[in-house]
Structures are given as structure tokens and as C-alpha cells.
Design an enzyme around this catalytic site. Structure first.
Site, short mmCIF file in Angstrom:
data_model
loop_
_atom_site.label_atom_id
_atom_site.label_comp_id
_atom_site.label_asym_id
_atom_site.label_seq_id
_atom_site.Cartn_x
_atom_site.Cartn_y
_atom_site.Cartn_z
CG ASP A 91 -2.22 0.86 0.89
OD1 ASP A 91 -2.15 1.71 -0.03
OD2 ASP A 91 -3.25 0.69 1.58
C1 NOJ Z 1 -4.02 3.90 0.05
C2 NOJ Z 1 -5.20 3.00 0.17
O1 NOJ Z 1 -5.15 2.31 1.41
C3 NOJ Z 1 -5.31 1.97 -0.93
O2 NOJ Z 1 -6.53 1.31 -0.82
C4 NOJ Z 1 -5.17 2.62 -2.27
O3 NOJ Z 1 -5.32 1.67 -3.29
C5 NOJ Z 1 -3.83 3.31 -2.34
N1 NOJ Z 1 -3.76 4.32 -1.31
C6 NOJ Z 1 -3.57 3.95 -3.70
O4 NOJ Z 1 -4.37 5.03 -3.89
#
Ligand code: NOJ
Length: 718
Positions: free
Chosen positions: A261
Site C-alpha cells: 500500500d
Molecule cells: C491507500 C489505500 O489504502 C489503498 O486502498 C489505495 O489503493 C492506495 N492508497 C492507492 O491510492
């Protein structure tokens, strides 16, 4: 493309850059070709940028084509970038938030919606969506409830599979995009429902409750998986060797790409798990994370880890091959722009076909909680007041990609389109903010309008940014101003339906009695208002059911139907408990509205279930059936649900678990027998070491219209 031959030409630095992903603004250079702001702050060099493997968050086809053009000019080996994005519930045509689609209990709908999202995203230059999110959610305080399909692993699994199939198809079409299941693992169990907070759970619960939906997605062939921000057994997921190598790769055989993430590598320092970026790179490498999102630990320290013999080049190659293989599968080497096309964007975005599907999605996601004879509104209703802070806004939820509120049909607009503007009036009533205080002038105007109207549609709920990532709430009720509005309007007009726009279950116990009727629209998307009009006027029925329990009060969180049994259970889940039972002094244990619950414009009834025989063996099966009757005057569809309880087991099992459901079309007055086949896989569970356990003994099968069904048929596994 011969990706192995390509790999053999790559330097270690180029391989590490393939394994790195940056925001699109990090890849932009200034007019002299220099490294600018965001990239400089990550200390990326021109060479890093030139060889980067993928990017996220860009603006559409034109930008994608320009970026890919620039990239292809500078990448020494001509390896195209992959463009990724959070396409969560539509790209430009927005459909209900995933929690709403969960309420449809309709995996085929999820598949068709995901297909539509993929098509719009593909022409918008996206090749990978960070979806589906399949985190099990039990705590409505958590803002990311809106992204999940709810509190049940079985439903989540069906929806995950459907979404993967919808996005990816078999890649035979240029409109298919790769899916990325997230957030592995157990991100939904953040303590106190506070986003990014710690997770601590037994392996028993992990295997039985939290992991199954991710497993269904990997079995369905999802090509990518994202790690979660949280800890599992005290180790952050992106650096969790046990979770990623042992469980995901070795036991489940997942061969796709593992991506972290956003900035999760470096957050291992904040966790206190790594001392510096070098240790972050080491932990993530050892765990087997293939792509680092939005930090530069691999680029900075990958080579050193190799030189120190902590990792091998073969390990790096494995990751890079996975990334190249996906690029190849998507046809990027043949056409690095793939489906990106500004012309097709114009043709597809918000086209009538997509709007119609978004409307169908919104209709099939709406849950009717209460109806004391208010609905359906008559087609000849003369003066309808659409009142409330969400009467003319609030259709588009969090993670709405390129969706625009201005392109969405609001509740007011939908009612005007359905009935004609002369019959519909509007008043705001109060502000949308969660801490809004009543505004006397707005309140007076709304009450006055309600008093001279024949029906009121009262649009309440939470703002878009009150759910979604980072948007947890400690109070999940309506604002004081909204509650005052409900009460004041109830005094002057009883023909009033409250319509809730929300990204989570709300606690309604202190206000539901003042609502003669209440429906949940969630955040329904571009066609929310037209769907609402069709539902309220009875042009279609409410067929959705709750995918998460609606609590009486936030103090009950986490609350979910499939809890394990305590040694001192409450005598009645819907009453205040007795001393020395597991209870609250001031609230029942059970929810205000349970999982699986929802009304329609007719009344359904099920008979007590019956089993075809008293016992079955592990290789056999039996059937449980019940008669479902439409007791009302309208044709409609019932959602008949099967739950099973394992009465005595070597591990304490849940009070019941959903094992199947069937939508049954019934004419007014009609009855049908619904039967479910019970096989032994529905009776097994996992022990704390991930082994399947099937134990002989007694089971109860419940067939009913919600998780609150009490009548069961008993049988034995012998
Ligand atoms: C953080 C989020 O937790 C995740 O779900 C997302 O895909 C990413 N950012 C990218 O935007």
C-alpha cells in the site's frame, strides 16, 4: 514478448525501478528535463524515473498517452509503464459504493458493474485497478466500510470473485483491466474502528473469518494483491514473511504481483519494526513484496542487499518477471497505450447504457428499513417536498475516481424528472456537516414546506468525506440538526420517508421512531436520484438486504451477526440482559436492524425449515427446504437465506453462518419451495493452524429472511 530475454538485458538498477511505483506527478520533469518537486523529495534520479515500472493517479487518456510517450522515449529497453488507479465503484459513471452493491446480494450485478468500470477505465488509460477491497468489516466506525461488501465472508467472497471476473474477464477484450485484491490482510479489523490502527487477532479468527474472501479472489485468478497497513501477529503486512510467503505464496499458490500500500514500506519505521529505509527494504524483500508503492527503499537499498547476500538476483528476477508478465498479458509491449482513447472516453463516459446500469445498481442496492404505510408514493401524488441537506447533493461517495457530483442525478432532480417540476419542491432544512447546528431560517422554511405538502422525501445522512480512507467516526449517528429536522417535520407531516445517504451503517435508535418510513440509499452514484424516484414511486421494489448490522448505538461496535457463543449468553438479544449474562445495562446486545434484513413492498414469510434426512456423511449431502410465500398484493422477489450452526465442536463456533442464499421471484399470493443442498464443506472450519476440520455431530440449518431467523432444522454429520 520474450520476457526472459528482456530480463536478461536489464541492469539491477532497472529491475529495482520496475519494482517501484510512483505518483504520476513524480514522473514529470521540468521543461529542461530536470527532476522536480515530488520526485526530488524522494531523491529519484533521472535514470530511476526513466526505468520506473508503474504509476498511479493520473488524469485520463490524454495524460496517459503523453506520459507513456515520454516514458517510451527515455526507457532504455522500451518497457512500457503500467497505469494504475483506484477504480472502486466506477470511473466516470459512478455506481453505488461497494457496501451498497454488497446489499444487492447479487454477484452478477457486481460483475456487470465492474465490467462497465473496467471499460471506462481502460479507455481512460488505466490497466490495473486497486479493487476489489474484500476486507471483512465489523465495526461501522471504520470509514472504509464503504469500500467493503460487508460483514460476511461468504458474501464478500462471492462479490470478490464477481468483481475480479468483471474487471479482468479473460483479457480477450481491450476493455478488460487487471484487478488487485486488497488489503492483505485483516485491514478491516483496525482496533476501535480507527483507520490505520493496530490489528490483533487469533489465527483461528484470521483463518476462519478474515482470510477466506482474499482466498476466493486469488482462486478466481486475480493478478495482483495489495498488502495492508496493519500488523498481523505483530508484523506489518508488507514485511510479513509468514503472511506473504508461507500463507499466500506457498499455501495458496498465489503467482500474481504483490504490491504494497501507499508508503507502507516506510511506515514500517513508524511502526517501530524497522530502524531505517534500509531495514524497510530488507523486510519487504524477505517477505516477497514485488512492488513498492510511493517510496524508494528498493531503489535506494536493493543493490546493497544484493551485495550483502541478503537477497539474491534470482529473487529480484522472480518479482520483475511477474511484473513483465502482466505487462505482456495486457498487450502493453504491442500497444503501450492499450485502450486509452480520448475519443472513446467521450463516447463511453456517462453513455445511456452506462447510466442505465448505474441506475439498476442503485435500485438493487437500496434497503428499505421501515415503512408504516408511507411507501410507495402514489403516481398521482400532487405536492412532494424533497427536503434535507442531501436532497440535492451527496450521490457520489468516496473513491469516486473521475465521477462528478454535478453529473449525478440528485434526489430532488430525480423526483422532478419522474413527476414533473410543478409537483416537486425543495428545501435544504439544514447543513450537511456532522456537527451542524440547526439553522432557524432553514428549519422554518423546511417545516413550512412539509406542512403544505402531501408527501415528504427527507434526505439525510453523512457527507462523502465522512467515510472512506482515513475517515473513521466515533459517533455514527445523524447530526443534531438532522435529528431536529426529522422531529419537526414528523410533527407536521406523517407521510414522510427518510432517505439515508451514508457510507456505513448508522446508529438510528434515537431517531427511528420519528421516521414513519426509512430507506438506505448508501452513496448511490450518478443515477442515485432517478433510482430513488423509481423506488419511492413503486416503479421497482426494494430487493436489497443489509450487508452489515445497523447498531442501536455506536457503543455496540463491533457488532456482527456471526459472533461466537459466550458462556453466559443473553436470554434475548433484543432485550436488556439479566445480571451475570453477557449484556449491556442500557442497550440490547442485538442490532437495531440485523444483517440480511430489509423490507419490500410486499410481505414475505417462510415456513419452518425441514431437512430431507436426519443425517449425512462426509461424502454425502442432504437438502434443507422451506416454503416462501408472498403474502402481499404485489409481485416481488424474496431473498431467502441459509445459515448453519455447528452445535458442539472442538472450537467454539459462531451462533450461525451464512452458507447460501437465493432470490425467489414470487407473484402476489404465490408460494414456492426453496431448497438448499448441504455438503460437508459447509460444515467444516479451520483450526488455528489452517487445517480444515470436519467434526461429526449435530448442526442446525436456519432458512429465513434475515440473520435473525430463529427456526432451525437439526441434522447430524456422521
Ligand atoms: C491507500 C489505500 O489504502 C489503498 O486502498 C489505495 O489503493 C492506495 N492508497 C492507492 O491510492
Amino acid at each position: 514478448m520474450d520476457i526472459k530475454a528482456l530480463l536478461s538485458k536489464m541492469t539491477v538498477e532497472e529491475k529495482l525501478a520496475q519494482m517501484s511505483q510512483f505518483n504520476s506527478n513524480c514522473l514529470d520533469k521540468d521543461s529542461d528535463g530536470g527532476v522536480t518537486g515530488p520526485a526530488r523529495s524522494l531523491s529519484l534520479t533521472e535514470a530511476d524515473i526513466a526505468a520506473t515500472g508503474s504509476t498511479l493517479n493520473f488524469k485520463g487518456a490524454d495524460e496517459m498517452i503523453r506520459m507513456q510517450d515520454e516514458h517510451m522515449k527515455q526507457d532504455r529497453l522500451g518497457i512500457p509503464l503500467l497505469f494504475m488507479m483506484d477504480v472502486i465503484h466506477g470511473f466516470r459513471t459512478i455506481y453505488p459504493i461497494p457496501l451498497g452493491v454488497g446489499a444487492s446480494f447479487d454477484p452478477d450485478l457486481m460483475k456487470r458493474l465492474s465490467e462497465m468500470a473496467a471499460k471506462e477505465a481502460a479507455v481512460g488509460g488505466v490497466q490495473v485497478t486497486f479493487s476489489p477491497m474484500v476486507d471483512l468489516v465489523r465495526d461501522a466506525r471504520w470509514g472504509r466500510c464503504m469500500e467493503s461488501t460487508g460483514e460476511d465472508k461468504y458474501l464478500n467472497g462471492l462479490m470478490a470473485k464477481a468483481a475480479v471476473e468483471g474487471y479482468q474477464g479473460d483479457y480477450s477484450s481491450k476493455y478488460n483491466i487487471a484487478a488487485c485484491v486488497k488489503h492483505f490482510a485483516a485491514y478491516g479489523a483496525a482496533e476501535s474502528g480507527r483507520d490505520y490502527n493496530s490489528v490483533d487477532m487469533s489465527e483461528y479468527s484470521l483463518y476462519n473469518d478474515y482470510l477466506p474472501a482474499y482466498k476466493v479472489a486469488t482462486d478466481a485468478g486475480v493478478d495482483m494483491l495489495m498488502t495492508s497497513f496493519n500488523l498481523i501477529n505483530g508484523v506489518p503486512s508488507s514485511g510479513n514473511e509468514w503472511l506473504l510467503r508461507e500463507v499466500l505464496r506457498d499455501r495458496w499458490g498465489f503467482g500474481g504481483i504483490i504490491i504494497s500500500d501507499y508508503n507502507a514500506f516506510r511506515e514500517m519505521k513508524s511502526h517501530g519494526f524497522c530502524a531505517d529505509d534500509y531495514e524497510c527494504a530488507r523486510a519487504a524483500f524477505k517477505a516477497g513484496t514485488d512492488i513498492e508503492m510511493m517510496s524508494n527503499c528498493y531503489i535506494k537499498f536493493g543493490k546493497r542487499l544484493l551485495e550483502e547476500g541478503i537477497i539474491t538476483e534470482a529473487q529480484i528476477d522472480e518479482s520483475v518477471l511477474r511484473i513483465l508478465a502482466l505487462k505482456d498479458k495486457l498487450g502493453m509491449f504491442d500497444n503501450p497505450y492499450r485502450a486509452a482513447s480520448a475519443e472513446e472516453e467521450k463516447a463511453l463516459f456517462l453513455c445511456p447504457e452506462h447510466r442505465a446500469l448505474a441506475r439498476e445498481g442503485a435500485e438493487k442496492s437500496a434497503v428499505l428499513l421501515k415503512n408504516e404505510g408511507v411507501l410507495p408514493l402514489s403516481e398521482s401524488v400532487d405536492r412532494v417536498a424533497v427536503i434535507g441537506p442531501f436532497a440535492d447533493v451527496g450521490m457520489i461517495g468516496f473513491w469516486s475516481c473521475h465521477g462528478k457530483e454535478s453529473e449525478a442525478v440528485s434526489a430532488y432532480r430525480g423526483m422532478c424528472d419522474a413527476l414533473g417540476e410543478e409537483r416537486v419542491s425543495y428545501a435544504k432544512g439544514c447543513d450537511t456537516a456532522s456537527n451542524a447546528k440547526s439553522d432557524e431560517a432553514l428549519l422554518r422554511e423546511a417545516v413550512e414546506l412539509a406542512s403544505r405538502s402531501s408527501a415528504v422525501v427527507l434526505c439525510l445522512g453523512e457527507e462523502r468525506n465522512m467515510s472512506g480512507e482515513s475517515n473513521s467516526r466515533a459517533d455514527i449517528g445523524l447530526s443534531d440538526a438532522q435529528k431536529t429536522l426529522v422531529r419537526e417535520i414528523a410533527r407536521v407531516n406523517k407521510n414522510c420517508v427518510s432517505v439515508l445517504y451514508c457510507g456505513r451503517p448508522l446508529a438510528l435508535a434515537d431517531i427511528i421512531d420519528d421516521m414513519p418510513a426509512c430507506a438506505v440509499m448508501w452513496q448511490p452514484g450518478t443515477e442515485g436520484g432517478s433510482a430513488l424516484a423509481n423506488l419511492l414511486l413503486g416503479r421497482c421494489d426494494f430487493t436489497a438486504r443489509l450487508p452489515m448490522s445497523f447498531p442501536y448505538t455506536v457503543g455496540q461496535a463491533p457488532i456482527y451477526y456471526n459472533r461466537t457463543r459466550t458462556g453466559r449468553p443473553a436470554h434475548d438479544e433484543h432485550a436488556i440482559g439479566k445480571m451475570y449474562s453477557s449484556h449491556y445495562l442500557d442497550c440490547p446486545n442485538g442490532p437495531l436492524f440485523p444483517f440480511g434484513y430489509g423490507l419490500s413492498y410486499t410481505a414475505f414469510e417462510t415456513s419452518a425449515p425441514e431437512v430431507s434426512k436426519d443425517s449425512m456423511n462426509a461424502d454425502g449431502s442432504l437438502t434443507v427446504c422451506a416454503t416462501v410465500t408472498n403474502k402481499g398484493a404485489r409481485d416481488s422477489a424474496a431473498l431467502v437465506q441459509l445459515y448453519i450452526r455447528d452445535v458442539v465442536a472442538s472450537r467454539v463456533r459462531p451462533v450461525k453462518e451464512l452458507k447460501g442464499f437465493e432470490r425467489v421471484e414470487l407473484k402476489a399470493g404465490e408460494s414456492k419451495v426453496v431448497s438448499f443442498e448441504i455438503t460437508s464443506d459447509m460444515l467444516s472450519f479451520k483450526d488455528s493452524s489452517d487445517n480444515d476440520v470436519l467434526e461429526a455431530g449435530e448442526f442446525h440449518a436456519f432458512v429465513g429472511l434475515s440473520s435473525d431467523e430463529k427456526r432451525a432444522a437439526s441434522f447430524r454429520l456422521v
